[in-house]
Design a protein around this motif. Structure first.
Motif, PDB file in Angstrom:
ATOM      1  N   GLU A  34      33.372  76.701  41.594  1.00  0.00           N
ATOM      2  CA  GLU A  34      34.542  77.173  40.862  1.00  0.00           C
ATOM      3  C   GLU A  34      35.125  78.396  41.548  1.00  0.00           C
ATOM      4  N   ALA A  35      36.417  78.590  41.353  1.00  0.00           N
ATOM      5  CA  ALA A  35      37.127  79.752  41.903  1.00  0.00           C
ATOM      6  C   ALA A  35      36.932  79.868  43.410  1.00  0.00           C
ATOM      7  N   THR A  36      36.880  78.705  44.079  1.00  0.00           N
ATOM      8  CA  THR A  36      36.690  78.690  45.536  1.00  0.00           C
ATOM      9  C   THR A  36      37.813  77.876  46.174  1.00  0.00           C
ATOM     10  N   ASP A  37      38.252  78.347  47.315  1.00  0.00           N
ATOM     11  CA  ASP A  37      39.231  77.589  48.085  1.00  0.00           C
ATOM     12  C   ASP A  37      38.485  76.429  48.757  1.00  0.00           C
ATOM     13  N   VAL A  38      38.492  75.267  48.097  1.00  0.00           N
ATOM     14  CA  VAL A  38      37.685  74.139  48.567  1.00  0.00           C
ATOM     15  C   VAL A  38      38.108  73.663  49.962  1.00  0.00           C
TER      16      VAL A  38
ATOM     17  N   CYS B  12      39.274  67.315  51.640  1.00  0.00           N
ATOM     18  CA  CYS B  12      39.219  68.074  50.390  1.00  0.00           C
ATOM     19  C   CYS B  12      40.578  68.710  50.109  1.00  0.00           C
ATOM     20  N   THR B  13      40.938  68.774  48.848  1.00  0.00           N
ATOM     21  CA  THR B  13      42.181  69.403  48.395  1.00  0.00           C
ATOM     22  C   THR B  13      41.845  70.403  47.298  1.00  0.00           C
TER      23      THR B  13
ATOM     24  N   LEU C   6      32.240  67.996  54.718  1.00  0.00           N
ATOM     25  CA  LEU C   6      32.444  67.953  53.270  1.00  0.00           C
ATOM     26  C   LEU C   6      33.761  67.233  53.016  1.00  0.00           C
ATOM     27  N   LEU C   7      33.709  66.213  52.179  1.00  0.00           N
ATOM     28  CA  LEU C   7      34.877  65.404  51.893  1.00  0.00           C
ATOM     29  C   LEU C   7      35.055  65.255  50.392  1.00  0.00           C
TER      30      LEU C   7
ATOM     31  N   ARG D  97      36.979  67.967  42.897  1.00  0.00           N
ATOM     32  CA  ARG D  97      35.971  68.459  41.954  1.00  0.00           C
ATOM     33  C   ARG D  97      34.562  68.080  42.378  1.00  0.00           C
ATOM     34  N   GLN D  98      34.444  67.068  43.203  1.00  0.00           N
ATOM     35  CA  GLN D  98      33.116  66.638  43.658  1.00  0.00           C
ATOM     36  C   GLN D  98      33.139  66.473  45.170  1.00  0.00           C
TER      37      GLN D  98
END
Length: 500
Positions: free
Chosen positions: A383-387, A485-486, A404-405, A490-491
């Motif tokens: 949470e609160a992270t620039d994914v 990732c965008t 990470l995708l 969420r996962q």
């Protein structure tokens, strides 16, 4: 091995070549397949003295004498009669000033090495030797091989007999179209003439011919059709030969069209192709019209094993397992067909093994042939992270050995997990490399730009959403833009190469 002897007419060991200014099509060799029977004797006489249509764009026209070359194959099946046939053909060719090549081979022994069918062995030998001679003469004449012609003496009667023979055996449109007027370099310029027409022509010119006594032996299917079936059919319709010729022409044209359509379909279905192995998209094949699917399967089997002796039931067996979605069948002459994971794989026996493919469970790991392994797991996006930034830094840290995708984009359910398909590159595979903003690129080009050695590319692991789905990650090289990732991710799906 067959023995071959070539004899040129008196006055020189070879013909002078025509002027280089003459079109290559008009200089290319024309091989006449002459057995010594009435039909082939007439073929030689007509080629030397009259006009023939050899499908070179000129219609019915004279053939330059220096282009002609006779081929006679002595099957060594009929003792002294076979020797006399050979001498007859040599003398006839010499009379018309045409060089003659004779091939001598023990056809019975050749047949014993395969299926025991002497007729098939003899036919294959004749065409093999004709093609070999045409190639040798093309090199001697300095003309393209494709411009050469091989002429056979098949007549309208042969065509009608072949129609019934194939119908008796069981066949499709290709078999019922009987003998085509042309197949590649092989041309049959006498298909519109009957055997009796040619006999009359020879009688008028005072030319004798040889009779093969085995032609009256009704144990052979062609002789049975010629002496038992055709007389009864002609009693009902005296013009049956001409009627069947028209029917065969129609069937041949329609067969050519359907063959072109099925060839295009086969190219679209192909997922992997290598020596002796062909892999097709089984689901798309099952969705094809059955007429096209049947032809595509037939063409695919013959690509894998050109010598396969296919019957309709063999193709039907393959389509049955395709329809079932799983299973395997074995086709005579050494082809195994297997459907699994949505793919139909046709493999000739003895074909080199291909790198294995299979499912990668998420979470889970899968061993690679080189001792390494692929591992997959799901992680919640912090949470609160620039994914997107997290994913970029992860790739840099792990030097693209781990990515990470977005799990949802890769088709992996966050609550139930899932699985991904791991395979190797297929010809024509494309992806949208991460960072190229949706532009597509062939995997072969991607690996070339990454300097992956050519010898290693066939074993490069490629992760897909499914056996026929999109590329997720070319392991160790690049992820697909569609899986990135965008801010809404969420996962996270983590894919990693574990060292050996």
């Amino acid at each position: 091995m067959p023995s071959v002897s070539r004899r040129y007419p008196a006055g020189g060991s070879r013909f002078e070549r025509p002027s280089a200014r003459v079109d290559q099509e008009l200089r290319a060799p024309v091989v006449l397949m002459v057995s010594g029977g009435a039909d082939s004797t007439a073929l030689l006489v007509l080629a030397a003295t009259s006009s023939l249509d050899i499908d070179d764009g000129r219609g019915s026209a004279r053939i330059a004498r220096e282009r002609l070359h006779v081929l006679h194959v002595n099957h060594q099946l009929r003792g002294i009669d076979a020797e006399e046939d050979e001498e007859f053909v040599r003398e006839l060719a010499d009379r018309y000033g045409i060089p003659c090549t004779v091939c001598r081979a023990d056809v019975a022994a050749l047949a014993a090495q395969t299926d025991g069918n002497v007729e098939n062995a003899g036919r294959e030998l004749r065409y093999r030797e004709a093609n070999r001679l045409a190639n040798a003469l093309s090199a001697e004449f300095g003309t393209p091989r494709s411009a050469a012609r091989i002429l056979t003496a098949h007549t309208a009667d042969d065509r009608a007999e072949t129609f019934f023979m194939n119908a008796i055996r069981g066949t499709g449109a290709s078999g019922l179209s009987s003998i085509p007027r042309r197949r590649n370099r092989i041309v049959r310029p006498l298909l519109d003439r009957t055997h009796e027409d040619l006999c009359d022509l020879l009688r008028m010119r005072g030319i004798v011919w040889r009779e093969d006594q085995t032609n009256s032996d009704t144990r052979y299917l062609r002789s049975f059709v010629r002496h038992e079936v055709m007389p009864r059919v002609k009693a009902k319709n005296p013009r049956v030969t001409a009627s069947l010729a028209n029917t065969c022409d129609i069937l041949s044209e329609e067969d050519a069209y359907l063959t072109a359509v099925s060839s295009r379909t086969l190219r679209e279905l192909t997922r992997r192709s290598s020596e002796g192995v062909l892999t097709l998209d089984a689901a798309r094949l099952a969705a094809c019209e059955v007429a096209i699917a049947r032809r595509a399967v037939r063409q695919a089997i013959l690509l894998v094993c050109p010598d396969a002796r296919l019957e309709a039931r063999h193709v039907a067996g393959v389509l049955e397992v395709v329809s079932a979605g799983a299973g395997s069948v074995t086709i005579p002459m050494g082809v195994d067909a297997r459907v699994e994971h949505g793919l139909l794989t046709l493999r000739a026996r003895g074909a080199a093994p291909v790198p294995e493919s299979g499912w990668l469970d998420v979470p889970g790991r899968m061993a690679l042939p080189d001792g390494r392994a692929l591992a997959a797991r799901l992680l919640p996006a912090p949470e609160a992270t620039d994914v997107p930034a997290l994913a970029r830094s992860h790739g840099l840290e792990w030097e693209d050995q781990s990515v990470l995708l977005d799990a949802q984009a890769a088709g992996v359910d966050a609550s139930l997990g899932g699985r991904l398909w791991v395979d190797v590159p297929h010809p024509g595979d494309v992806m949208c490399p991460l960072g190229m903003h949706g532009q597509s690129k062939k995997l072969s080009d991607l690996m070339g730009e990454a300097h992956v050695p050519v010898a290693e590319r066939a074993a490069q692991p490629v992760v897909h959403t499914s056996p026929t789905g999109s590329v997720v990650w070319v392991a160790g090289l690049r992820a697909d833009e569609r899986m990135r990732c965008t801010p809404a991710t969420r996962q996270l799906l983590e894919l990693r190469i574990l060292p050996a």
